[in-house]
Design an enzyme around this catalytic site. Structure first.
Site: not given
Lengths: 388, 126
Positions: B33, B103
């Protein structure tokens, strides 16, 4: 800090001398080329002279060149315009999985209109396989569209062979040459090309102007309804300054092609060899030999491309990346996945595209900066220690 | 695209590295990813986080959120650190682009994973 621009596949700076040629056509010779008074007739002539300049660079005839707004529109016109004009002959089109989105998404739109599209796979260097192309051809196939050279990895496809196969089967052949024009020699006769897309700003011409070559006898329907400009192929008042610009720009690019390509490919080879020498665990993407003169696309293992790109940006260097993190979809580049890169390697790719203005000193600065940035990011990466 | 704070923490990340005798280590994310965070915690007998280090594979916002998260939990107790939310990390960085919010989630998860590792180790010791 002077910007070191290594993204010449994205766009190039318009040459000042080309700009000078364009300037009179904004507010002095602003006349509409479609009118029939003397001033307009003169502008009309200028438009046709530009057509001739383009034709002479690709060995075509002047009346086979049509102006558009850029590469995207040329690709749309080639794919949709040809498909719709030749539907009676069949509904099958062959293209590749590494085409520019202008071609791929035109094909997707045609699928909704009942066309069947074959997307050829490519090998690990990005070449389509000619035997697979032959196998994909069927009675209903009316068009093959394969790019001359890939924008991300620089691989130059065997265009002449593809065109020969298309013509052996009575199929028209379109090529998106947006990245190739001005970088490698293109001859539509020798290379069996029926339609070809180009964009002015890729060879130091202006943005917002492109052209398409359509071989005499190839039927293409216009895709925008309007007036009868461009021999009914492309409606809309002509972008005269842009047309003047693209004509002079392509002529200049073609006249200096050998000299520029030699110098640029030497700089590229220098960059490639230094990176491979100084940084372990890198992978050059694309073919080593048959690649565009300015293109060098590397994957740097264990680190991520957006980070590399932004740290280079802070050093005044412009490059591009195939990383997911720079895209809105969070998917890495489909071109890099198509040549078989695993996701985590595709994430760490950086495309450098060298242009005619880049110097050896700039390339040295680029190399040192890439070495430094990769080292910094690898020291920060939990994957690097595990990979050692 | 990124705030000045994100760029500052990306270009000059705080607390990068490893702790050899860490009390807890947490790794989250997936290279496929495009982001992996590894967080190292040094925790004293009063359950205070005395040192934090991280290593991150990822984009600018992944590195910046890791860096900011380490600063936010350093000197805190384990219980306080567990209250760290991804939103708080993002806010401390003056925001993240919507597509990059995951994130900050990763940063929160990395802290939690390292604390979980610490607690598991302690359970085994006792």
């Amino acid at each position: 800090m002077k910007v070191k621009y290594f993204d010449n596949a994205a766009t190039t700076a318009l040459d000042k001398d080309i700009l000078d040629k364009m300037m009179p056509y904004f507010s002095e010779e602003y006349y509409n080329p479609s009118s029939i008074y003397t001033k307009s007739i003169n502008v009309h002539k200028v438009v046709d002279e530009s057509r001739l300049r383009i034709a002479s660079c690709i060995n075509a005839n002047q009346n086979e060149i049509y102006f558009t707004s850029g590469g995207t529109e040329s690709d749309n016109l080639a794919l949709k315009g040809y498909a719709l004009a030749n539907r009676k002959k069949g509904n099958h089109i062959i293209t590749s999985c590494i085409e520019h989105p202008a071609v791929i998404n035109s094909c997707k739109a045609l699928e909704k209109e009942g066309f069947e599209i074959t997307y050829l796979s490519v090998d690990e260097n990005g070449f389509i396989k000619l035997d697979e192309l032959e196998k994909a051809i069927k009675d209903e196939t009316i068009l093959i569209s394969i790019m001359t050279a890939n924008n991300e990895i620089g691989t130059i496809e065997p265009i002449k062979e593809i065109g020969r196969i298309a013509h052996e089967h009575g199929i028209a052949f379109h090529t998106d040459a947006v990245q190739a024009i001005g970088a490698i020699k293109i001859d539509v006769e020798d290379m069996n090309i029926d339609m070809l897309s180009m964009s002015g700003h890729k060879f130091y011409g202006p943005k917002g102007i492109g052209a398409i070559y359509i071989r005499k006898g190839i039927k293409v329907n216009r895709i925008n309804d309007g007036g009868h400009q461009e021999n009914d192929k492309r409606s809309g008042t002509e972008n005269v300054p842009g047309i003047v610009g693209i004509g002079y720009a392509i002529l200049k690019a073609c006249n200096n092609l050998e000299e520029n390509s030699k110098r640029i490919s030497e700089l590229r080879d220098y960059y490639i060899s230094e990176i491979e020498k100084r940084i372990p665990e890198v992978k050059l993407n694309g073919d080593r030999v048959n690649r565009l003169p300015g293109n060098a696309n590397f994957s740097f293992k264990y680190i991520e491309g957006e980070s590399i790109m932004l740290l280079l940006d802070s050093k005044g260097i412009c490059v591009s990346t195939g990383s997911a993190c720079s895209s809105k979809t969070l998917e890495p580049s489909y071109v890099l996945l198509s040549i078989g890169l695993p996701h985590e390697i595709a994430h760490g790719s950086i495309r450098v595209t060298i242009g005619k203005h880049n110097t050896k000193e700039e390339v040295d600065y680029l190399i040192d900066s890439v070495v430094e940035v990769v080292d910094k990011l690898r020291k920060m990466s939990p994957l690097y220690e595990e990979g050692k | 695209m990124y705030s000045e704070k994100v760029m500052d923490h990306f270009e000059h990340p705080r607390n990068v590295g490893e702790i050899e005798d860490a009390s807890g280590v947490g790794t989250v994310g997936n290279p496929v990813c495009g982001d992996v965070m590894k967080m190292y915690l040094k925790i004293d007998e009063n359950e205070v986080i005395t040192d934090v280090k991280f290593k991150t594979f990822g984009c600018a916002s992944a590195i910046a959120t890791s860096s900011m998260a380490t600063e936010m939990i350093k000197g805190k107790t384990v219980d306080e650190a567990l209250e760290l939310t991804n939103k708080a990390v993002a806010e401390a960085l003056d925001g993240l682009p919507p597509v990059k919010m995951h994130c900050s989630v990763l940063a929160e998860e990395a802290v939690k994973a390292a604390i979980e590792d610490y607690r598991n180790k302690k359970l085994k010791e006792n």
